[in-house]
Design an enzyme around this catalytic site. Structure first.
Site, PDB file in Angstrom:
ATOM      1  N   GLY A   1      36.132  -4.336 -32.745  1.00 28.26           N
ATOM      2  CA  GLY A   1      37.528  -3.983 -32.529  1.00 28.26           C
ATOM      3  C   GLY A   1      38.303  -4.298 -33.791  1.00 28.26           C
TER       4      GLY A   1
ATOM      5  CD  GLN B   1      41.803  -7.928 -36.894  1.00 21.86           C
ATOM      6  OE1 GLN B   1      41.570  -7.103 -36.012  1.00 21.86           O
ATOM      7  NE2 GLN B   1      40.906  -8.815 -37.307  1.00 21.86           N
TER       8      GLN B   1
ATOM      9  CB  CYS C   1      38.530 -13.059 -35.718  1.00 22.93           C
ATOM     10  SG  CYS C   1      39.996 -12.082 -36.083  1.00 22.93           S
ATOM     11  CG  LEU C   2      36.405  -7.849 -38.540  1.00 20.70           C
ATOM     12  CD1 LEU C   2      36.755  -6.368 -38.630  1.00 20.70           C
ATOM     13  CD2 LEU C   2      35.022  -8.111 -39.106  1.00 20.70           C
TER      14      LEU C   2
ATOM     15  CG  HIS D   1      39.560 -10.709 -30.343  1.00 24.35           C
ATOM     16  ND1 HIS D   1      38.836 -11.830 -30.711  1.00 24.35           N
ATOM     17  CD2 HIS D   1      40.032 -10.178 -31.498  1.00 24.35           C
ATOM     18  CE1 HIS D   1      38.905 -11.972 -32.026  1.00 24.35           C
ATOM     19  NE2 HIS D   1      39.614 -10.975 -32.544  1.00 24.35           N
ATOM     20  CD  GLU D   2      40.546  -6.232 -31.609  1.00 26.56           C
ATOM     21  OE1 GLU D   2      41.428  -6.306 -32.496  1.00 26.56           O
ATOM     22  OE2 GLU D   2      39.412  -6.712 -31.763  1.00 26.56           O
TER      23      GLU D   2
ATOM     24  CG  HIS E   1      44.197  -9.512 -33.757  1.00 26.73           C
ATOM     25  ND1 HIS E   1      44.293 -10.363 -34.828  1.00 26.73           N
ATOM     26  CD2 HIS E   1      42.876  -9.410 -33.482  1.00 26.73           C
ATOM     27  CE1 HIS E   1      43.088 -10.750 -35.192  1.00 26.73           C
ATOM     28  NE2 HIS E   1      42.192 -10.199 -34.384  1.00 26.73           N
TER      29      HIS E   1
END
Ligand code: ZN
Length: 175
Positions: A48, A53, A96-97, A138-139, A142
């Site tokens: 995702g 991000q 997480c990226l 999770h997204e 963000h």
């Protein structure tokens, strides 16, 4: 075109993102940005990716089709909201990226009802369970300015060097 990933300690990651109007969504620059988010997510091996991000604080995220066996294509979620369908939460390890090489255990609801627009502004209304529900939460986080480091337990890094960098960045991000 792949977009550069915004990582901690960049403070914009903690900023709540702005909702998109249909007009803003359908703007050709925004449509191009969405088209670039998907290959960026795959290039970075993410399941995702949320717009903040990739340096844009708008309520938009993409979810890879591997997140659920029921998905036929990658999902674009615009202005997503969700309702909890079961109070049951599960703990699992997440990465997480924006926090590269560091992981932690995060508690998430395992059954949710999601409403959003797709990339064309069409209404989406669906249920998500287990891993799929986890990725969406999770997204969603963000888009509210919340990262796994704000809620994860038992964080660990893949090696000592990453751990050292993480602690420095975490300190800067929080202060
Ligand atoms: Zn993330």
């Amino acid at each position: 075109m792949n977009l550069p990933i915004t990582k901690i300690p960049t403070k914009t990651l903690s900023k709540p993102s702005k909702k998109l109007t249909k007009e803003e969504l359908l703007d050709s620059k925004m449509q191009k940005f969405i088209k670039d988010m998907i290959p960026t997510m795959y290039e970075e091996s993410g399941i995702g990716l949320a717009a903040p991000q990739v340096a844009l604080n708008v309520q938009l995220c993409v979810v890879g089709k591997e997140a659920s066996p029921h998905l036929k294509k990658d999902l674009v979620l615009v202005n997503p909201t969700f309702e909890v369908l079961s109070k049951k939460k599960e703990v699992d390890t997440e990465g997480c990226l924006s926090v590269p090489g560091t992981f932690g255990k995060v508690k998430r609801f395992n059954h949710i009802h999601v409403k959003a627009w797709d990339e064309k502004g069409k209404e989406l209304d669906f249920e998500a369970k287990n891993f799929f529900a986890r990725v969406i939460q999770h997204e969603y986080d963000h888009l509210q300015g919340t990262l796994i480091i704000d809620k994860a337990k038992d964080m660990y890094s893949k090696d000592a060097e990453t751990a050292e960098k993480f602690l420095k960045d975490f300190e800067k991000y929080k202060n």
